[in-house]
Design an enzyme around this catalytic site. Structure first.
Site, PDB file in Angstrom:
ATOM      1  N   GLU A 302       0.947  -1.337  -0.149  1.00 16.16           N
ATOM      2  CA  GLU A 302       0.016   0.075  -0.052  1.00 16.16           C
ATOM      3  C   GLU A 302       0.889   1.294  -0.086  1.00 16.16           C
ATOM      4  OE1 GLU A 302      -4.187  -0.635   1.694  1.00 16.16           O
ATOM      5  OE2 GLU A 302      -3.353   0.811   3.048  1.00 16.16           O
ATOM      6  N   HIS A 331       7.483 -26.584   0.303  1.00 16.29           N
ATOM      7  CA  HIS A 331       6.542 -27.635  -0.394  1.00 16.29           C
ATOM      8  C   HIS A 331       5.587 -26.916  -1.295  1.00 16.29           C
ATOM      9  CE1 HIS A 331       8.610 -30.630   2.060  1.00 16.29           C
ATOM     10  NE2 HIS A 331       8.921 -29.616   2.906  1.00 16.29           N
ATOM     11  N   LYS A 445     -13.363   2.200  -2.270  1.00 19.94           N
ATOM     12  CA  LYS A 445     -14.154   2.360  -1.185  1.00 19.94           C
ATOM     13  C   LYS A 445     -15.503   3.602  -1.579  1.00 19.94           C
ATOM     14  CE  LYS A 445     -10.892   2.542   2.735  1.00 19.94           C
ATOM     15  NZ  LYS A 445     -10.307   3.614   3.714  1.00 19.94           N
TER      16      LYS A 445
HETATM   17  O1  PA5 Z   1      -3.018   1.759   6.213  1.00 22.31           O
HETATM   18  C1  PA5 Z   1      -3.971   2.252   5.872  1.00 22.31           C
HETATM   19  O2  PA5 Z   1      -4.141   3.418   5.977  1.00 22.31           O
HETATM   20  C2  PA5 Z   1      -5.315   1.412   5.428  1.00 22.31           C
HETATM   21  O3  PA5 Z   1      -4.926   0.018   5.512  1.00 22.31           O
HETATM   22  C3  PA5 Z   1      -6.156   1.516   6.639  1.00 22.31           C
HETATM   23  O4  PA5 Z   1      -5.533   1.205   7.804  1.00 22.31           O
HETATM   24  C4  PA5 Z   1      -7.478   0.663   6.606  1.00 22.31           C
HETATM   25  O5  PA5 Z   1      -7.780   1.058   5.429  1.00 22.31           O
HETATM   26  C5  PA5 Z   1      -8.460   1.042   7.691  1.00 22.31           C
HETATM   27  O6  PA5 Z   1      -8.609   2.406   7.744  1.00 22.31           O
HETATM   28  P1  PA5 Z   1      -9.298   2.854   9.069  1.00 22.31           P
HETATM   29  O7  PA5 Z   1      -8.285   2.646  10.099  1.00 22.31           O
HETATM   30  O8  PA5 Z   1      -9.621   4.180   8.773  1.00 22.31           O
HETATM   31  O9  PA5 Z   1     -10.617   2.279   9.244  1.00 22.31           O
END
Ligand code: PA5
Length: 476
Positions: A302, A331, A445
């Site tokens: 990410e 494996h 989203k």
């Molecule tokens: O790293 C990130 O920003 C995302 O993976 C968030 O942690 C994830 O989308 C969850 O977001 P939130 O904590 O706002 O619910």
């Protein structure tokens, strides 16, 4: 009585190291190996990256750098809250997703007994659904005694559809079980201090709240209350965890690439990517670090998978992280790593000492093919298999590095979290991208919000329903 993480000798004995020998030409050969001079030639770029990291930190943007040594008050509050409430809690459930769940899962797998929930300990059973699968969640709600269960709802934004849906369902189940008056004793909210709807709900309901600093992104937040509240409930020493992160922070504070573990590994991963090794495998040889690899996969993907550079140029960069587990994946995946395309770097994690070991009994001396195992131990077998796989990869000119962990404990986990976060920050700078946003995830989203009729997302709804029709002939 001093805590062991205050003892310099113990800390040094627990230092996490990186062995990068097998990234270099000397071991891998000149076709795929990296030359030490190539690292030296990166000096100017690394210096600039280091300055950029420091600049952003000084501007108050990179809050993850402050976490190891700035949370005394938070830790006091978490510890006393957990101490007061732990005894009455049989089950502790985390409702969160992505960065709001993966760090806690990694901690749980690493630091609690593998069968923690089946054992009779002081700490509550821990559950992290980390998904909105209806069968799984319903089963959890119907299995747990909700009168003895606390849900920690974690969402920095306070709007994430998955987390808020699970919360709304759990709230209804709990209310039916304990009544409205007692609801507040069954929920904790961990969210932003100043924004988001979870904060508004928690205030209205009187839930206990913990805060995620605004300058710490979800995937960098394991060392905030996101991971620490769960950890304190689970009986994990959160002071030692933070002390480990502080120790690694010191090691990673130098701009000298050959002395900084995050910078050397980050630079080598970057150079490998430039040579076409676009897949990055994380392969711990310890089941307890299996979910650390999962946490790392999200951090790496990410943060580094980006369409545009900071100069708005389309670059579509990002190494693909792959999680693997030794010896299990010998494996499964190892065949591909050995003989498939030369497009991978394998990062092993080797644990030097296991908390416990099992000796293989001295049986069947006369049966060749089994007798060689007699009197060895499982830890010997795991370590030997790691080293054998490492050698086999190296002989086949496959880039690999080993992160050496003396023992899996709070101190080394704190080091690993900080090491990988700083490594990600460096590689983000080298790619000249913003490693702290996730515009690609946001788009998915927004479509969901549109379809579900959330105000302000009407155009996304329209776009979704006007998407090209799928052809039946291609659905076979
Ligand atoms: O790293 C990130 O920003 C995302 O993976 C968030 O942690 C994830 O989308 C969850 O977001 P939130 O904590 O706002 O619910």
């Amino acid at each position: 009585m001093g805590a062991r993480y205050k003892d310099k000798n113990w800390k040094d004995a627990m230092r996490v190291r990186i062995d990068v020998n097998n990234m270099f030409e000397e071991y891998i050969g000149e076709k795929h190996g990296i030359k030490p001079e190539e690292v030296d030639e990166m000096a100017e770029k690394i210096k600039k990256a280091h300055q950029n990291i420091n600049k952003q930190h000084t501007e108050g943007k990179l809050g993850f750098i402050d976490l190891p040594d700035s949370q005394n008050e938070v830790v006091d509050e978490i510890e006393s809250y957990a101490k007061e409430n732990r005894q009455n809690v049989e089950n502790f459930v985390i409702l969160g997703i992505g960065g709001s769940a993966l760090g806690s899962i990694a901690l749980q797998t690493a630091l609690n007994d593998a069968y923690h929930n089946l054992r009779d300990t002081d700490a509550p059973n821990i559950f992290v659904p980390d998904n909105v699968d209806p069968e799984r969640f319903k089963s959890l709600l119907e299995t747990l005694d909700l009168k003895k269960t606390v849900f920690n709802v974690i969402s920095k934004s306070g709007t994430t559809a998955e987390t808020m849906s699970l919360f709304l369902i759990a709230r209804e189940y709990v209310e039916q079980e304990v009544g409205l008056d007692d609801l507040r004793n069954h929920f904790i909210a961990t969210t932003s201090k100043d924004s988001g709807k979870l904060r508004v709900i928690a205030q209205r309901e009187g839930f206990k709240m913990f805060y995620i600093p605004d300058n710490v992104g979800g995937r960098f937040s394991v060392l905030t209350p996101v991971g620490l509240v769960y950890a304190a409930f689970a009986g994990i020493d959160i002071r030692e965890l933070l002390a480990g992160a502080a120790y690694m922070k010191k090691l990673c504070s130098t701009p000298k690439v050959w002395e900084n573990p995050a910078y050397i590994n980050g630079t080598l991963q970057y150079l490998a990517y430039q040579k076409g090794k676009k897949m990055s495998v994380m392969m711990p040889y310890s089941h307890s670090l299996k979910d650390l690899a999962d946490w790392y996969r999200q951090l790496w993907a990410e943060s580094l998978g980006k369409e545009k550079s900071r100069d708005d140029e389309v670059i579509n960069v990002g190494p693909t992280p792959i999680k693997a587990l030794g010896a299990t994946d010998q494996h499964s995946q190892a065949q591909l790593y050995m003989e498939g395309p030369y497009d991978k770097v394998v990062n092993f994690i080797e644990v030097e000492e296991f908390d416990t070991d099992l000796q293989i009994p001295d049986l069947y001396e006369d049966i060749e093919g089994v007798s060689y195992l007699r009197s060895k131990t499982l830890a010997d077998l795991l370590k030997t298999e790691k080293r054998a796989t490492e050698l086999a990869l190296t002989e086949r000119e496959r880039l690999n590095a080993t992160i050496i962990v003396p023992k899996v404990n709070e101190f080394t986990m704190g080091q690993l979290f900080y090491l990988f976060e700083m490594q990600t920050a460096l590689v983000g700078e080298l790619f000249n991208i913003n490693a702290y946003n996730q515009p690609g995830v946001e788009l998915g989203k927004k479509y969901t919000y549109g379809v579900f009729g959330r105000n302000g997302y009407e155009d996304m709804k329209e776009e979704y329903y006007n998407r090209p029709n799928k052809k039946g002939k291609y659905i076979i």
